[in-house]
Structure formats: structure tokens, C-alpha cells
Design an enzyme around this catalytic site. Structure first.
Site, PDB file in Angstrom:
ATOM      1  N   HIS A 115       4.361   8.670   6.303  1.00  7.33           N
ATOM      2  CA  HIS A 115       4.898   9.665   5.699  1.00  7.33           C
ATOM      3  C   HIS A 115       3.948  10.162   4.561  1.00  7.33           C
ATOM      4  CE1 HIS A 115       8.207  12.407   4.054  1.00  7.33           C
ATOM      5  NE2 HIS A 115       7.613  11.923   2.627  1.00  7.33           N
ATOM      6  N   GLU A 116       3.549   8.997   3.708  1.00  9.32           N
ATOM      7  CA  GLU A 116       2.895   9.313   2.449  1.00  9.32           C
ATOM      8  C   GLU A 116       1.370   9.735   2.914  1.00  9.32           C
ATOM      9  OE1 GLU A 116       4.463   9.697  -0.476  1.00  9.32           O
ATOM     10  OE2 GLU A 116       6.373   8.733   0.335  1.00  9.32           O
ATOM     11  N   HIS A 157       1.237  13.397   2.905  1.00 12.75           N
ATOM     12  CA  HIS A 157       1.279  14.027   1.589  1.00 12.75           C
ATOM     13  C   HIS A 157      -0.469  13.963   1.293  1.00 12.75           C
ATOM     14  CE1 HIS A 157       5.272  15.057   1.061  1.00 12.75           C
ATOM     15  NE2 HIS A 157       5.691  13.681   0.947  1.00 12.75           N
TER      16      HIS A 157
END
Length: 440
Positions: A19-20, A23
């Protein structure tokens, strides 16, 4: 216990890190300075800096991770530092950076499902057992031995696929066309009319309520002991038990119970041998406890099918399964809000950790399917328009796009308080459900 904790931490680490990374990757493509990428929280155990000045860290508490960007330029910043700040980027770039995290989780689910399709898995064939009278399946004409081959025009290869294809209709109700192949090999379409079913974590299986249950595993003779009642009755290795007394196609447990209760009594036994039906007479001998024994080792024979796809079809099915799971989960959230589905279905970290341990013990494929499901859940949760989540930031950006300027500080502060309250309520429900399941 330790295995369950490790399985949970590995799952959490993989999913949050991915997920990170979403980003991070888009932020770097947009020219934003990333100050730190941390796996875990708390005290830093290991760190290194890359050529862009980003600190890559592994921290002591393995409960997720985070990306720290340069939101605003430092004092006396150069123009280059100003340009690297997140808040100075155009609206479309800020929105893309925020959206990238949840999208990364959805992409990961697609990849996992595609890998599972390529590896293949052995699954029970979608053949149903006895159909109770009065159930929707009985009213639609389903019969024991029918094999489900399609649901709503889409082919299904196994019982698990059939369950998934039926799940939406089972929970929301409606009429569904189901293609079957009967025991004579004839293909027919049957129309199943289902009432809306209540989904509860400890409730009755909705498939069973509809009258559709997996055909029980047949009992097959693996070994016949010498000078035993089974040998004297003519039982042979490889025989499939079709009937024992008044029991038709008994599973292992009913078979053993019937034999134990019939010491000294002659039982009629129908077996399938080399495609031919044979009728035998077997008289169980009595053991020291008075229980009947026939002197044969009988095991379960569950018909299985290998579900495997080629590279292109695996990727296609990865996208389809991810989209279907995302949409079904979103509908369930909506039905929870309207009260149609119980909030008892909300799971917290204890339940998720338990599932992580269970699936890891079953095997790699089960664990991968678990990771894909949780990855979709993380992606969906973060897309909800709740302040404090990625979806909340996207909501602010939508307001900014409409107004032509950012949301006011007062509006954002109010939104943060509301978002924090909603998350606190959600976590309270999740922990309550976990504790209830733990002690029930």
C-alpha cells in the site's frame, strides 16, 4: 499461537508495505520528496539512505508502515525544495498520490489471484448431495448428484467457484439460472428463486438453507484384513460403498457408526466395483467392548478437480475476481449501514489473525487467497470517504475541485474529528465482535 502471530504479521507487513509503495512510487513520479519509508513503527532497527535522500527504515513494531513526504517546504527553501513539496503540487497529482495506495492493494490482489490461477489448485467438484424437500433447490428441481456447471451463464469448475458465484444472490435474493449436468450426463438449466438471506458469522450456511450442499465424500475400501468379516463377505480393496443397510452412500462417520451398532447382525452392502454394482452380505464381529468390526480400512473419497488456467486467462480471472470481491464487499458495507446485514460480520485483528493462521496451515494457495481478500478489504476501506482515510483526502480534493480552492481549515478540522469518531466506533465494534467470538 506463535505460528498464527507470524502468519498475521507477514500478511500485515506485505499488504501495508505494498500500500505504502503505491503512495511512494506515484509521489516520486510526481517529483515529491519522500523523507522516510518505514516498515513498522517505533524505534528504528535498520536504516539506509538512497541517492534521492529517502530514508528506508525497518522499525521495531511490525504493525504496518508509513511514507513520510515533505508536505511543506522548510524555512528559507530554495525553489527546488518548494517544487518538491506535496502541498505545492497540482490537485491532480496530489489526488493521484493519495489514490495510489488503495489501487496498489487492488493490483496486488489481481496479481495474487493470477498466480493462484497459474499454480492451480485441487478443489471439490460442484456436485450436490441430497436436496431437502421444501427448499428453493427442491422447488427448482435440483436432485442429488446434479453437478453445477454454470451460474447466471458463467461457467463454474468447482464447488468453491459455485459458492462464490451464488453468494450475491444468496444474500440479496432473486432468481438465478443455474446450469447442471445430471447423473446421466444430461445438461439442463434450472431456475433458482432465492429469498434474501441474513449473513451472520455464526449463522447457518446460506447454501445449505437454499438446499444446496456438497455431495458427501464416498466411503472407499482401502484395505481388507485377512480372515476378517469383510474378507468373508467378499469385500475387496477399491470397492466404493454405495449402500450399507438403510444408509445410501454413507460417509465415513455414518458408516463406522452403523458397523459398530451392528455387531453380530448381517448387513446388506452394495458396492461399486469396476463400474459394476455388487451386493454383499457382511456380519460385523464383536470386539472386547461389544462394538461391531468388519476388519477393513475405509477412507473418504471426495471427487476433486484441478482448477488451473493459462497466463492470459489467469490475469483476466485475477481482474474479474478482484472486481467481484470489491463490489460484493462494497454492497455488504452499504447493507450494514441500512441495517440489512448485521454488524457482527465486522472482523477485527484477532479474527483476521486467526484466519491468517488457519489458511497458512492449510497451505500456500489458501494463504494467498486470504492475502488477496484482505488486500481488497484494505483497498476498499481506504477508499471510503471518511476523513483520516485516503478516501477522506480524496473527498477534500473533490471539494477543492468544485470550489476552486481548498476546503477551509474549519471544515477539515471538523472532518478529522468526525472521521476519528467513526473509526473509533468501527474499531470498537470489531474488537467487541472479536472478543465475543473468542469466548463464545
Amino acid at each position: 499461537m506463535l505460528f498464527t502471530v507470524l502468519a498475521f504479521l507477514v500478511a500485515l507487513g506485505v499488504l501495508v508495505t505494498f500500500h505504502e509503495l503505491g503512495h511512494y512510487w506515484v509521489a516520486r513520479r510526481c517529483g515529491v520528496r519522500v523523507e522516510r519509508f518505514s516498515i513498522g513503527f517505533g524505534k528504528v532497527l535498520y536504516r539506509r539512505f538512497d541517492r534521492n535522500g529517502t530514508e528506508w527504515a525497518v522499525s521495531a513494531l511490525p504493525l504496518g508502515g508509513y511514507v513520510a513526504m515533505q508536505n511543506d517546504p522548510p524555512a528559507h527553501a530554495t525553489q527546488a525544495q518548494i517544487n518538491e513539496s506535496f502541498n505545492n503540487k497540482p490537485l491532480r497529482q496530489r489526488a493521484a498520490i493519495v489514490l495510489a495506495g488503495p489501487l496498489a492493494n487492488l493490483i496486488l490482489a489481481v496479481v495474487i489471484y493470477a498466480v493462484v490461477g497459474l499454480l492451480g489448485t485441487q478443489e471439490p467438484i460442484a456436485q450436490i448431495g441430497p436436496v431437502p424437500a421444501g427448499t428453493p433447490a427442491a422447488q427448482a428441481g435440483f436432485q442429488a448428484g446434479d453437478r453445477l456447471v454454470s451460474v447466471d451463464g458463467k461457467p463454474v469448475d468447482s464447488w468453491l467457484q459455485a459458492r462464490w458465484a451464488l453468494m450475491d444472490a444468496l444474500s440479496s435474493g432473486g432468481e438465478l439460472e443455474v446450469g447442471v449436468k445430471d447423473q446421466l450426463g444430461r445438461e439442463q438449466n434450472r431456475y433458482l428463486t432465492l429469498p434474501a438471506g441474513e449473513i451472520l458469522p455464526d449463522g447457518q450456511d446460506l447454501m445449505a438453507q437454499a438446499g444446496l450442499v456438497l455431495r458427501p465424500a464416498r466411503s472407499i475400501v482401502q484395505e481388507v484384513f485377512k480372515e476378517s468379516a469383510a474378507e468373508q463377505g467378499g469385500l475387496k480393496e477399491g470397492d466404493v460403498i454405495v449402500r450399507l443397510g438403510d444408509l445410501a452412500e454413507p460417509g465415513i462417520t455414518p458408516f463406522v457408526q452403523k458397523v459398530q451398532q451392528s455387531a453380530g447382525q448381517t448387513l446388506e452392502l452394495d458396492v461399486l466395483r469396476a463400474g459394476e454394482l455388487e451386493r454383499l452380505l457382511v456380519t460385523p464381529a464383536s470386539d472386547s467392548q461389544g462394538l461391531g468390526r468388519i476388519g477393513a480400512q475405509v477412507t473418504a473419497d471426495m471427487p476433486m478437480t484441478l482448477v488451473r488456467y493459462g497466463p492470459i486467462e489467469s490475469v483476466e480471472r485475477g481482474f474479474t475476481r478482484t472486481a467481484q470481491t470489491f463490489w460484493f464487499s462494497l454492497k455488504m458495507i452499504g447493507r450494514m449501514i441500512t441495517g440489512e446485514v448485521s454488524v457482527r460480520n465486522v472482523s477485527g485483528p484477532v479474527t483476521i489473525a486467526d484466519y491468517a493462521g488457519q489458511t497458512a496451515r492449510i497451505g500456500l494457495i489458501a494463504y494467498l487467497n486470504f492475502l488477496a481478500l484482505i488486500s481488497i478489504s484494505i483497498g476498499l476501506l481506504n477508499l471510503l470517504p471518511v476523513p483520516m482515510l485516503d478516501g477522506g483526502h480524496l473527498l477534500y480534493y473533490a471539494i477543492e475541485a468544485v470550489r476552486g480552492k481548498p476546503a477551509s481549515e474549519r471544515m477539515m478540522l471538523l472532518g478529522q474529528r468526525l472521521g476519528l469518531a467513526l473509526l473509533a466506533v468501527l474499531m470498537s465494534i470489531a474488537f467487541f465482535n472479536d472478543i465475543t467470538r473468542l469466548f463464545s
